[in-house]
Design a protein around this motif. Structure first.
Motif, PDB file in Angstrom:
ATOM      1  N   LYS A 112      15.076  -7.300  -3.352  1.00  0.00           N
ATOM      2  CA  LYS A 112      15.129  -7.488  -1.907  1.00  0.00           C
ATOM      3  C   LYS A 112      14.584  -6.276  -1.158  1.00  0.00           C
ATOM      4  N   GLU A 113      14.974  -5.080  -1.611  1.00  0.00           N
ATOM      5  CA  GLU A 113      14.499  -3.849  -0.978  1.00  0.00           C
ATOM      6  C   GLU A 113      12.982  -3.735  -1.109  1.00  0.00           C
ATOM      7  N   LEU A 114      12.489  -4.020  -2.311  1.00  0.00           N
ATOM      8  CA  LEU A 114      11.059  -3.900  -2.564  1.00  0.00           C
ATOM      9  C   LEU A 114      10.258  -4.924  -1.752  1.00  0.00           C
ATOM     10  N   MET A 115      10.810  -6.104  -1.555  1.00  0.00           N
ATOM     11  CA  MET A 115      10.111  -7.142  -0.796  1.00  0.00           C
ATOM     12  C   MET A 115       9.966  -6.795   0.691  1.00  0.00           C
ATOM     13  N   PHE A 173       1.665   6.895 -10.964  1.00  0.00           N
ATOM     14  CA  PHE A 173       1.900   6.905 -12.405  1.00  0.00           C
ATOM     15  C   PHE A 173       2.524   5.594 -12.866  1.00  0.00           C
ATOM     16  N   MET A 174       3.571   5.145 -12.135  1.00  0.00           N
ATOM     17  CA  MET A 174       4.318   3.957 -12.546  1.00  0.00           C
ATOM     18  C   MET A 174       3.526   2.661 -12.459  1.00  0.00           C
ATOM     19  N   LEU A 175       2.732   2.541 -11.383  1.00  0.00           N
ATOM     20  CA  LEU A 175       2.047   1.264 -11.144  1.00  0.00           C
ATOM     21  C   LEU A 175       0.544   1.325 -11.379  1.00  0.00           C
ATOM     22  N   ASP A 176       0.107   2.297 -12.154  1.00  0.00           N
ATOM     23  CA  ASP A 176      -1.321   2.468 -12.406  1.00  0.00           C
ATOM     24  C   ASP A 176      -2.006   1.172 -12.843  1.00  0.00           C
ATOM     25  N   LYS A 187       5.779   5.153   4.240  1.00  0.00           N
ATOM     26  CA  LYS A 187       6.890   5.830   4.929  1.00  0.00           C
ATOM     27  C   LYS A 187       8.242   5.463   4.339  1.00  0.00           C
ATOM     28  N   LEU A 188       8.464   4.146   4.135  1.00  0.00           N
ATOM     29  CA  LEU A 188       9.742   3.684   3.596  1.00  0.00           C
ATOM     30  C   LEU A 188       9.965   4.239   2.198  1.00  0.00           C
ATOM     31  N   PHE A 189       8.891   4.316   1.435  1.00  0.00           N
ATOM     32  CA  PHE A 189       8.977   4.844   0.080  1.00  0.00           C
ATOM     33  C   PHE A 189       9.377   6.323   0.114  1.00  0.00           C
ATOM     34  N   ALA A 190       8.765   7.076   1.005  1.00  0.00           N
ATOM     35  CA  ALA A 190       9.058   8.509   1.111  1.00  0.00           C
ATOM     36  C   ALA A 190      10.495   8.739   1.557  1.00  0.00           C
ATOM     37  N   LEU A 191      11.006   7.831   2.388  1.00  0.00           N
ATOM     38  CA  LEU A 191      12.382   7.955   2.873  1.00  0.00           C
ATOM     39  C   LEU A 191      13.394   7.675   1.768  1.00  0.00           C
ATOM     40  N   THR A 192      13.080   6.732   0.864  1.00  0.00           N
ATOM     41  CA  THR A 192      14.039   6.324  -0.153  1.00  0.00           C
ATOM     42  C   THR A 192      13.978   7.170  -1.417  1.00  0.00           C
ATOM     43  N   HIS A 193      12.792   7.482  -1.897  1.00  0.00           N
ATOM     44  CA  HIS A 193      12.669   8.279  -3.131  1.00  0.00           C
ATOM     45  C   HIS A 193      11.306   8.928  -3.252  1.00  0.00           C
ATOM     46  N   ALA A 194      11.140  10.019  -2.505  1.00  0.00           N
ATOM     47  CA  ALA A 194       9.875  10.749  -2.500  1.00  0.00           C
ATOM     48  C   ALA A 194       9.559  11.349  -3.872  1.00  0.00           C
ATOM     49  N   TRP A 195      10.592  11.464  -4.726  1.00  0.00           N
ATOM     50  CA  TRP A 195      10.392  12.076  -6.048  1.00  0.00           C
ATOM     51  C   TRP A 195       9.816  11.110  -7.081  1.00  0.00           C
ATOM     52  N   VAL A 196       9.779   9.815  -6.753  1.00  0.00           N
ATOM     53  CA  VAL A 196       9.231   8.826  -7.684  1.00  0.00           C
ATOM     54  C   VAL A 196       7.706   8.805  -7.561  1.00  0.00           C
ATOM     55  N   ASN A 197       6.997   8.743  -8.698  1.00  0.00           N
ATOM     56  CA  ASN A 197       5.533   8.752  -8.712  1.00  0.00           C
ATOM     57  C   ASN A 197       4.958   7.333  -8.851  1.00  0.00           C
ATOM     58  N   PRO A 233       4.672  -7.934 -10.568  1.00  0.00           N
ATOM     59  CA  PRO A 233       5.284  -7.800 -11.898  1.00  0.00           C
ATOM     60  C   PRO A 233       6.426  -6.783 -11.939  1.00  0.00           C
ATOM     61  N   TYR A 234       6.455  -5.882 -10.946  1.00  0.00           N
ATOM     62  CA  TYR A 234       7.475  -4.823 -10.939  1.00  0.00           C
ATOM     63  C   TYR A 234       8.759  -5.241 -10.227  1.00  0.00           C
ATOM     64  N   LEU A 235       8.701  -6.268  -9.411  1.00  0.00           N
ATOM     65  CA  LEU A 235       9.850  -6.693  -8.600  1.00  0.00           C
ATOM     66  C   LEU A 235      11.149  -6.790  -9.402  1.00  0.00           C
ATOM     67  N   HIS A 253      12.640  -3.209 -10.438  1.00  0.00           N
ATOM     68  CA  HIS A 253      12.935  -2.151  -9.474  1.00  0.00           C
ATOM     69  C   HIS A 253      14.427  -1.811  -9.475  1.00  0.00           C
ATOM     70  N   PRO A 254      14.778  -0.546  -9.753  1.00  0.00           N
ATOM     71  CA  PRO A 254      16.195  -0.151  -9.801  1.00  0.00           C
ATOM     72  C   PRO A 254      16.913  -0.385  -8.468  1.00  0.00           C
ATOM     73  N   GLY A 255      16.173  -0.360  -7.374  1.00  0.00           N
ATOM     74  CA  GLY A 255      16.759  -0.578  -6.059  1.00  0.00           C
ATOM     75  C   GLY A 255      16.833  -2.052  -5.675  1.00  0.00           C
ATOM     76  N   GLY A 256      16.394  -2.910  -6.560  1.00  0.00           N
ATOM     77  CA  GLY A 256      16.490  -4.345  -6.312  1.00  0.00           C
ATOM     78  C   GLY A 256      15.242  -4.964  -5.725  1.00  0.00           C
ATOM     79  N   ALA A 274       0.833  -1.202   0.000  1.00  0.00           N
ATOM     80  CA  ALA A 274       0.000   0.000   0.000  1.00  0.00           C
ATOM     81  C   ALA A 274       0.869   1.254   0.000  1.00  0.00           C
ATOM     82  N   PHE A 275       0.459   2.255  -0.786  1.00  0.00           N
ATOM     83  CA  PHE A 275       1.105   3.556  -0.821  1.00  0.00           C
ATOM     84  C   PHE A 275       0.023   4.612  -0.793  1.00  0.00           C
ATOM     85  N   SER A 276       0.072   5.478   0.215  1.00  0.00           N
ATOM     86  CA  SER A 276      -0.892   6.574   0.334  1.00  0.00           C
ATOM     87  C   SER A 276      -2.331   6.115   0.119  1.00  0.00           C
TER      88      SER A 276
HETATM   89  C1  HEM Z   1      15.425   3.266  -6.739  1.00  0.00           C
HETATM   90  C2  HEM Z   1      10.742   2.797  -7.876  1.00  0.00           C
HETATM   91  C3  HEM Z   1       9.875   0.905  -3.497  1.00  0.00           C
HETATM   92  C4  HEM Z   1      14.545   1.367  -2.364  1.00  0.00           C
HETATM   93  C5  HEM Z   1      14.205   3.358  -7.396  1.00  0.00           C
HETATM   94  C6  HEM Z   1      13.990   4.035  -8.655  1.00  0.00           C
HETATM   95  C7  HEM Z   1      12.695   3.896  -8.982  1.00  0.00           C
HETATM   96  C8  HEM Z   1      12.065   3.137  -7.927  1.00  0.00           C
HETATM   97  C9  HEM Z   1      11.990   4.454 -10.224  1.00  0.00           C
HETATM   98  C10 HEM Z   1      15.052   4.828  -9.418  1.00  0.00           C
HETATM   99  C11 HEM Z   1      15.017   6.229  -8.852  1.00  0.00           C
HETATM  100  C12 HEM Z   1      16.058   7.153  -9.384  1.00  0.00           C
HETATM  101  O1  HEM Z   1      17.055   6.696  -9.923  1.00  0.00           O
HETATM  102  O2  HEM Z   1      15.863   8.385  -9.202  1.00  0.00           O
HETATM  103  C13 HEM Z   1      10.101   2.215  -6.809  1.00  0.00           C
HETATM  104  C14 HEM Z   1       8.692   1.889  -6.759  1.00  0.00           C
HETATM  105  C15 HEM Z   1       8.463   1.349  -5.527  1.00  0.00           C
HETATM  106  C16 HEM Z   1       9.710   1.344  -4.804  1.00  0.00           C
HETATM  107  C17 HEM Z   1       7.686   2.145  -7.886  1.00  0.00           C
HETATM  108  C18 HEM Z   1       7.179   0.816  -4.956  1.00  0.00           C
HETATM  109  C19 HEM Z   1       6.351   0.079  -5.673  1.00  0.00           C
HETATM  110  C20 HEM Z   1      11.044   0.910  -2.781  1.00  0.00           C
HETATM  111  C21 HEM Z   1      11.204   0.548  -1.400  1.00  0.00           C
HETATM  112  C22 HEM Z   1      12.518   0.689  -1.095  1.00  0.00           C
HETATM  113  C23 HEM Z   1      13.194   1.128  -2.270  1.00  0.00           C
HETATM  114  C24 HEM Z   1      10.075   0.117  -0.496  1.00  0.00           C
HETATM  115  C25 HEM Z   1      13.229   0.446   0.203  1.00  0.00           C
HETATM  116  C26 HEM Z   1      12.893  -0.455   1.076  1.00  0.00           C
HETATM  117  C27 HEM Z   1      15.177   1.888  -3.450  1.00  0.00           C
HETATM  118  C28 HEM Z   1      16.604   2.195  -3.491  1.00  0.00           C
HETATM  119  C29 HEM Z   1      16.844   2.755  -4.752  1.00  0.00           C
HETATM  120  C30 HEM Z   1      15.576   2.773  -5.465  1.00  0.00           C
HETATM  121  C31 HEM Z   1      17.592   1.964  -2.374  1.00  0.00           C
HETATM  122  C32 HEM Z   1      18.172   3.282  -5.266  1.00  0.00           C
HETATM  123  C33 HEM Z   1      18.839   2.292  -6.156  1.00  0.00           C
HETATM  124  C34 HEM Z   1      20.132   2.856  -6.686  1.00  0.00           C
HETATM  125  O3  HEM Z   1      20.109   3.939  -7.286  1.00  0.00           O
HETATM  126  O4  HEM Z   1      21.139   2.212  -6.512  1.00  0.00           O
HETATM  127  N1  HEM Z   1      13.008   2.817  -6.974  1.00  0.00           N
HETATM  128  N2  HEM Z   1      10.686   1.868  -5.620  1.00  0.00           N
HETATM  129  N3  HEM Z   1      12.269   1.271  -3.283  1.00  0.00           N
HETATM  130  N4  HEM Z   1      14.602   2.226  -4.657  1.00  0.00           N
HETATM  131 FE1  HEM Z   1      12.671   2.016  -5.141  1.00  0.00          FE
END
Ligand code: HEM
Length: 86
Positions: free
Chosen positions: A45-48, A70-73, A57-67, A35-37, A40-43, A25-27
């Protein structure tokens, strides 16, 4: 359409916490992130970490600028609602 979207309480969300069946859940919106696992650029494991949970909260901490909206519509499952009281 929007009227067919499910109302999902935390107890139901929690059951979708596996690699091949992952929701999060997000917001207030619940998405099937399975399908997105692999994409995910962050891997995976992070997404799981938020599978079956509210990831707002975790999403806002890692990349608040990602929409997410839009991405997962196409992966929208429904709306997070409070647990029905018994
Ligand atoms: C990177 C999407 C959830 C951790 C990214 C990027 C996108 C993305 C687009 C690249 C951002 C950029 O380069 O500016 C998403 C989506 C999520 C999600 C759509 C939810 C469905 C999460 C969660 C975490 C996480 C929950 C942490 C527990 C990271 C990290 C990176 C990253 C650490 C940086 C990877 C790197 O540049 O090496 N994610 N993310 N993400 N994400 Fe996520």
């Amino acid at each position: 359409g929007a009227t067919s979207l499910a109302r999902i309480p935390p107890s139901v969300l929690r059951t979708h916490n596996k690699r091949d069946d992952a929701w999060a859940a997000f917001s207030g919106k619940v998405y099937n992130i399975t399908p997105y696992l692999a994409f995910h650029p962050g891997g995976e494991k992070e997404l799981m970490r938020i599978a079956g949970r509210d990831g707002t909260k975790l999403f806002a901490l890692t990349h608040a600028w990602v929409n997410v909206d839009f991405m997962l519509d196409a992966c929208l499952v429904g709306f997070l609602v409070p647990e029905p009281s018994s």
